[in-house]
Design a protein around this motif. Structure first.
Motif, PDB file in Angstrom:
ATOM      1  N   UNK A  68      99.201  97.541  54.089  1.00  0.00           N
ATOM      2  CA  UNK A  68      98.021  98.381  53.872  1.00  0.00           C
ATOM      3  C   UNK A  68      96.830  97.910  54.690  1.00  0.00           C
ATOM      4  N   UNK A  69      96.135  98.821  55.287  1.00  0.00           N
ATOM      5  CA  UNK A  69      94.943  98.480  56.057  1.00  0.00           C
ATOM      6  C   UNK A  69      93.845  99.473  55.704  1.00  0.00           C
ATOM      7  N   UNK A  70      92.711  99.007  55.215  1.00  0.00           N
ATOM      8  CA  UNK A  70      91.620  99.943  54.941  1.00  0.00           C
ATOM      9  C   UNK A  70      90.952 100.396  56.242  1.00  0.00           C
ATOM     10  N   UNK A  71      90.628 101.670  56.297  1.00  0.00           N
ATOM     11  CA  UNK A  71      89.898 102.188  57.444  1.00  0.00           C
ATOM     12  C   UNK A  71      88.574 101.440  57.535  1.00  0.00           C
ATOM     13  N   UNK A  72      88.227 101.017  58.739  1.00  0.00           N
ATOM     14  CA  UNK A  72      87.008 100.246  58.961  1.00  0.00           C
ATOM     15  C   UNK A  72      87.232  98.747  58.987  1.00  0.00           C
ATOM     16  N   UNK A  73      88.446  98.299  58.609  1.00  0.00           N
ATOM     17  CA  UNK A  73      88.747  96.869  58.605  1.00  0.00           C
ATOM     18  C   UNK A  73      88.730  96.318  60.025  1.00  0.00           C
ATOM     19  N   UNK A  74      88.274  95.090  60.170  1.00  0.00           N
ATOM     20  CA  UNK A  74      88.323  94.386  61.447  1.00  0.00           C
ATOM     21  C   UNK A  74      89.594  93.555  61.471  1.00  0.00           C
ATOM     22  N   UNK A  75      90.378  93.705  62.534  1.00  0.00           N
ATOM     23  CA  UNK A  75      91.647  92.995  62.663  1.00  0.00           C
ATOM     24  C   UNK A  75      91.698  92.292  64.010  1.00  0.00           C
ATOM     25  N   UNK A  76      92.577  91.326  64.109  1.00  0.00           N
ATOM     26  CA  UNK A  76      92.847  90.669  65.381  1.00  0.00           C
ATOM     27  C   UNK A  76      94.259  91.064  65.790  1.00  0.00           C
ATOM     28  N   UNK A  77      94.416  91.450  67.041  1.00  0.00           N
ATOM     29  CA  UNK A  77      95.702  91.934  67.532  1.00  0.00           C
ATOM     30  C   UNK A  77      96.118  91.105  68.735  1.00  0.00           C
ATOM     31  N   UNK A  78      97.382  90.696  68.736  1.00  0.00           N
ATOM     32  CA  UNK A  78      97.954  89.996  69.882  1.00  0.00           C
ATOM     33  C   UNK A  78      99.211  90.754  70.289  1.00  0.00           C
ATOM     34  N   UNK A  79      99.228  91.226  71.523  1.00  0.00           N
ATOM     35  CA  UNK A  79     100.368  91.953  72.084  1.00  0.00           C
ATOM     36  C   UNK A  79     100.988  91.073  73.153  1.00  0.00           C
ATOM     37  N   UNK A  80     102.323  91.082  73.216  1.00  0.00           N
ATOM     38  CA  UNK A  80     103.013  90.290  74.236  1.00  0.00           C
ATOM     39  C   UNK A  80     102.395  90.524  75.600  1.00  0.00           C
ATOM     40  N   UNK A  81     102.054  89.455  76.291  1.00  0.00           N
ATOM     41  CA  UNK A  81     101.557  89.539  77.647  1.00  0.00           C
ATOM     42  C   UNK A  81     100.064  89.809  77.782  1.00  0.00           C
ATOM     43  N   UNK A  82      99.351  89.999  76.676  1.00  0.00           N
ATOM     44  CA  UNK A  82      97.912  90.251  76.721  1.00  0.00           C
ATOM     45  C   UNK A  82      97.174  89.213  75.889  1.00  0.00           C
ATOM     46  N   UNK A  83      95.923  88.997  76.201  1.00  0.00           N
ATOM     47  CA  UNK A  83      95.096  88.109  75.383  1.00  0.00           C
ATOM     48  C   UNK A  83      94.799  88.788  74.054  1.00  0.00           C
ATOM     49  N   UNK A  84      94.710  88.032  72.962  1.00  0.00           N
ATOM     50  CA  UNK A  84      94.366  88.627  71.669  1.00  0.00           C
ATOM     51  C   UNK A  84      92.997  89.306  71.738  1.00  0.00           C
ATOM     52  N   UNK A  85      92.827  90.344  70.939  1.00  0.00           N
ATOM     53  CA  UNK A  85      91.548  91.045  70.890  1.00  0.00           C
ATOM     54  C   UNK A  85      91.251  91.496  69.472  1.00  0.00           C
ATOM     55  N   UNK A  86      89.983  91.773  69.214  1.00  0.00           N
ATOM     56  CA  UNK A  86      89.528  92.229  67.898  1.00  0.00           C
ATOM     57  C   UNK A  86      89.406  93.744  67.955  1.00  0.00           C
ATOM     58  N   UNK A  87      89.794  94.400  66.857  1.00  0.00           N
ATOM     59  CA  UNK A  87      89.755  95.862  66.798  1.00  0.00           C
ATOM     60  C   UNK A  87      89.315  96.323  65.411  1.00  0.00           C
TER      61      UNK A  87
END
Length: 85
Positions: A56-75
């Motif tokens: 579950x993820x509430x709309x408006x939540x701040x998350x950190x995402x790491x995708x293979x081959x890319x630097x992690x980013x905040x979304x």
């Protein structure tokens, strides 16, 4: 936030940034938890991924995402429905 519906285009979504269809594994961090996710598409300003329904993820939540081959980013979560965000 980055989609618009254009009645002249048959109600198709118009995006400000081109989405790239991908299948990539990654990690989503939210509220001190870590979830393995599968990314389905990615653009300069957004992405779509599947994660466990119980996460579950509430709309408006701040998350950190790491995708293979890319630097992690905040979304910011713009939508969440049936395990997709």
């Amino acid at each position: 936030a980055f989609t618009d519906s254009d009645p002249a285009a048959g109600g198709c979504e118009l995006r400000r940034f081109m989405r790239h269809n991908i299948k990539a594994q990654g990690i989503l961090r939210y509220a001190r938890t870590r979830h393995a996710v599968t990314f389905e598409d990615l653009s300069e300003q957004g992405c779509q991924f599947r994660l466990p329904l119980q996460a579950g993820l509430p709309v408006g939540a701040t998350v950190s995402i790491a995708v293979e081959g890319l630097s992690p980013f905040v979304a910011t979560v713009r939508w969440y429905r049936n395990g997709w965000a």
